[in-house]
Write a protein that holds these residues in place. Structure first.
Motif, PDB file in Angstrom:
ATOM      1  N   LYS A 124     -17.501  -1.593  49.087  1.00  0.00           N
ATOM      2  CA  LYS A 124     -18.312  -1.490  50.298  1.00  0.00           C
ATOM      3  C   LYS A 124     -19.479  -0.529  50.095  1.00  0.00           C
ATOM      4  CE  LYS A 124     -14.833  -2.583  53.796  1.00  0.00           C
ATOM      5  NZ  LYS A 124     -14.082  -2.060  54.970  1.00  0.00           N
ATOM      6  N   LEU A 125     -19.207   0.578  49.413  1.00  0.00           N
ATOM      7  CA  LEU A 125     -20.278   1.544  49.135  1.00  0.00           C
ATOM      8  C   LEU A 125     -21.373   0.899  48.281  1.00  0.00           C
ATOM      9  CD1 LEU A 125     -18.448   4.939  48.426  1.00  0.00           C
ATOM     10  CD2 LEU A 125     -20.040   4.437  50.275  1.00  0.00           C
ATOM     11  N   SER A 126     -20.958   0.100  47.302  1.00  0.00           N
ATOM     12  CA  SER A 126     -21.935  -0.582  46.457  1.00  0.00           C
ATOM     13  C   SER A 126     -22.774  -1.567  47.275  1.00  0.00           C
ATOM     14  CB  SER A 126     -21.222  -1.299  45.309  1.00  0.00           C
ATOM     15  OG  SER A 126     -22.159  -1.984  44.495  1.00  0.00           O
ATOM     16  N   GLU A 127     -22.117  -2.295  48.180  1.00  0.00           N
ATOM     17  CA  GLU A 127     -22.842  -3.237  49.029  1.00  0.00           C
ATOM     18  C   GLU A 127     -23.817  -2.519  49.954  1.00  0.00           C
ATOM     19  OE1 GLU A 127     -19.810  -5.365  51.028  1.00  0.00           O
ATOM     20  OE2 GLU A 127     -19.125  -6.462  49.236  1.00  0.00           O
ATOM     21  N   LEU A 128     -23.395  -1.394  50.508  1.00  0.00           N
ATOM     22  CA  LEU A 128     -24.273  -0.622  51.392  1.00  0.00           C
ATOM     23  C   LEU A 128     -25.484  -0.082  50.632  1.00  0.00           C
ATOM     24  CD1 LEU A 128     -21.599   1.314  53.478  1.00  0.00           C
ATOM     25  CD2 LEU A 128     -23.067  -0.554  54.268  1.00  0.00           C
ATOM     26  N   LYS A 129     -25.268   0.266  49.375  1.00  0.00           N
ATOM     27  CA  LYS A 129     -26.384   0.727  48.555  1.00  0.00           C
ATOM     28  C   LYS A 129     -27.420  -0.385  48.385  1.00  0.00           C
ATOM     29  CE  LYS A 129     -27.512   2.262  43.883  1.00  0.00           C
ATOM     30  NZ  LYS A 129     -26.994   2.547  42.533  1.00  0.00           N
ATOM     31  N   GLN A 130     -26.948  -1.607  48.113  1.00  0.00           N
ATOM     32  CA  GLN A 130     -27.865  -2.735  47.949  1.00  0.00           C
ATOM     33  C   GLN A 130     -28.600  -3.046  49.252  1.00  0.00           C
ATOM     34  OE1 GLN A 130     -28.630  -4.176  45.068  1.00  0.00           O
ATOM     35  NE2 GLN A 130     -27.228  -2.706  44.079  1.00  0.00           N
ATOM     36  N   CYS A 131     -27.890  -2.914  50.378  1.00  0.00           N
ATOM     37  CA  CYS A 131     -28.537  -3.131  51.672  1.00  0.00           C
ATOM     38  C   CYS A 131     -29.647  -2.121  51.915  1.00  0.00           C
ATOM     39  CB  CYS A 131     -27.508  -3.046  52.795  1.00  0.00           C
ATOM     40  SG  CYS A 131     -26.343  -4.432  52.821  1.00  0.00           S
ATOM     41  N   PHE A 132     -29.431  -0.911  51.505  1.00  0.00           N
ATOM     42  CA  PHE A 132     -30.457   0.117  51.693  1.00  0.00           C
ATOM     43  C   PHE A 132     -31.661  -0.147  50.790  1.00  0.00           C
ATOM     44  CE2 PHE A 132     -32.364   4.195  50.545  1.00  0.00           C
ATOM     45  CZ  PHE A 132     -32.711   4.672  51.805  1.00  0.00           C
ATOM     46  N   VAL A 133     -31.358  -0.535  49.561  1.00  0.00           N
ATOM     47  CA  VAL A 133     -32.459  -0.791  48.625  1.00  0.00           C
ATOM     48  C   VAL A 133     -33.301  -1.977  49.103  1.00  0.00           C
ATOM     49  CG1 VAL A 133     -33.019  -1.514  46.277  1.00  0.00           C
ATOM     50  CG2 VAL A 133     -31.267   0.241  46.666  1.00  0.00           C
TER      51      VAL A 133
END
Length: 463
Positions: A124-133
């Motif tokens: 989930k943290l990895s997905e949230l990082k991609q959403c932010f980018v």
């Protein structure tokens, strides 16, 4: 081919305003008022420029409002994303806490569940990082923000629950350690009591095995006196413990023995009980056989050689064996008399819920209890000291110091050092003798100091 810059294609805010103004102006021109003569009236140039400026101002305000709303929506979306990140981190921490808790004691199912949870939250943290980018924000940021807050609180609650279980486990472990250490302490105390008992039975008296009456000296008397004092204190300590266990008011009991004494330390109260035991045990010490045989003691029994033989006979025997072998001897009478004087019926009843020991001792039957054994050992030491005192020629004499007397190093020894190190003592308020703890003795020209307790007395007695 040269790349086209975005700034060259996208018009600026001012260009948009001018273009929109011109379009609106062109649409507004046919709407002019046509007079009756069919000739259209044209507005003056100044009025036209004023209308353009007013329209541009209104459009600029609308654009600003739209821009502010977009910024606000973007900020709320970013906050929702950050809240999701914190909620995911909290869930990861809860999973890690669960993983640690499941390792001790080992729980395979718990470890696997915690591992899956941690992996899920890291994804989930990895997905949230991609959403932010990629700036892919949640379309409903308010709802996402609320759900993230709920998830974070649940994760924190789970973490605290696991921490509570861990603390409970540690508490149980500490309690087990306390029980184990208490058992070791009890075992050590038992061993110490056995060693102390053996020392009291033999002590340093073994050095007097080859003693002859002609070789008696004050040092021999001092050796026996020291062993006597040790046996008295070995009896007083458990007696006070029994009084506390039976619910006695120790301060009131000490005050009934020695009234109005101000003690330097709370533990010093034990000296009052030592004083009482010594006063009772050494009563009539200066009379042969403690006056147990009355005034008509044959001269043959008063001879120093007789007392020396009695001393050597009892010294080499255990007190239980001696009392069992000679239950009607003079020493047995001494034990019986002193026990009935020292141990009050109410005291014995509160200690043992009955007076069976008193009844047995009164009929010259000596019980094999720990309490009476300690008393018999003390009585043996006092009796040996008495026999040795009358084995000297002339016999040793006993003395004590009256209450209120000034301290003298020649005749006294203080049992409490605090009496000399207090900063509040002046010449007029020097500590005086509150009571004698251990009596003193005279052997010819040798003076064996008595042990006294010094205190600041309210009503001084000149001495």
């Amino acid at each position: 081919m040269e790349a086209v810059r975005p700034s060259a294609v996208t018009p600026s805010k001012s260009k948009w305003v001018r273009t929109l103004s011109k379009v609106l102006h062109l649409h507004a021109a046919p709407a002019g008022i046509v007079p009756d003569d069919g000739v259209q009236k044209v507005k003056p140039k100044e009025t036209e420029e004023w209308d353009d400026s007013k329209t541009a101002k209104r459009l600029s305000q609308k654009f600003d409002r739209l821009h502010d709303e977009e910024e606000l929506e973007k900020m709320v979306a970013v906050e929702a994303l950050i809240a999701k990140i914190f909620a995911t981190v909290s869930a990861t921490k809860a999973g890690y806490a669960q993983l640690q808790h499941s390792q001790s004691p080992y729980d395979a199912d718990g470890i696997q569940a915690a591992d899956r949870l941690i992996v899920t939250e890291l994804k989930k943290l990895s997905e949230l990082k991609q959403c932010f980018v990629k700036k892919q924000y949640d379309p409903s940021p308010e709802r996402a923000l609320a759900l993230a807050e709920i998830q974070e609180q649940k994760s924190l609650a789970k973490t605290f629950e696991i921490l509570g279980k861990k603390l409970e486990s540690q508490l149980r472990l500490k309690e087990s350690e306390i029980i184990f250490l208490r058992e070791k302490l009890d075992e050590s105390n038992k061993q110490n009591r056995l060693l102390e008992k053996r020392l009291n039975q033999s002590g340093q008296l073994s050095m007097l095995d080859n003693l002859h009456q002609s070789g008696l000296s004050p040092s021999h008397f001092i050796t026996v006196l020291r062993q006597t004092v040790k046996s008295i204190r070995s009896f007083v300590r458990p007696m006070i413990d029994e009084m506390k266990s039976a619910g006695w008011d120790i301060n009131a009991a000490a005050n009934s023995i020695e009234r109005g004494v101000v003690y330097w330390k709370a533990d010093d109260i034990c000296f009052a009980f030592e004083s009482f035991i010594c006063r009772e045990m050494f009563k009539a010490f200066h009379i042969p056989y403690f006056s147990l045989l009355g005034n008509s003691v044959p001269e043959g029994k008063k001879h120093p050689q007789v007392f020396f033989q009695r001393f050597m006979e009892l010294k080499s025997m255990k007190v239980k064996e001696y009392l069992a072998a000679k239950p009607k001897s003079t020493f047995a009478k001494f034990c019986r008399t002193k026990y009935l004087q020292v141990v009050h019926p109410k005291m014995e009843s509160s200690f043992f819920s009955n007076m069976s020991i008193r009844d047995m001792v009164g009929s010259y039957q000596f019980p094999d209890t720990n309490f009476f054994t300690l008393f018999a050992e003390m009585a043996k030491r006092v009796w040996l000291l008495h026999c040795l005192a009358f084995a000297f020629e002339p016999e040793a004499s006993i003395f004590q110091i009256s209450k209120g007397c000034r301290f003298s190093e020649v005749y006294m020894e203080s049992v409490s050092e605090e009496a000399f190190i207090s900063s509040d003592i002046s010449l007029e308020s020097q500590p005086r003798v509150a009571f004698t703890v251990i009596p003193g003795f005279r052997l010819g020209k040798t003076v064996i100091q008595c042990q006294v307790y010094l205190s600041i007395l309210k009503n001084k007695v000149t001495c």
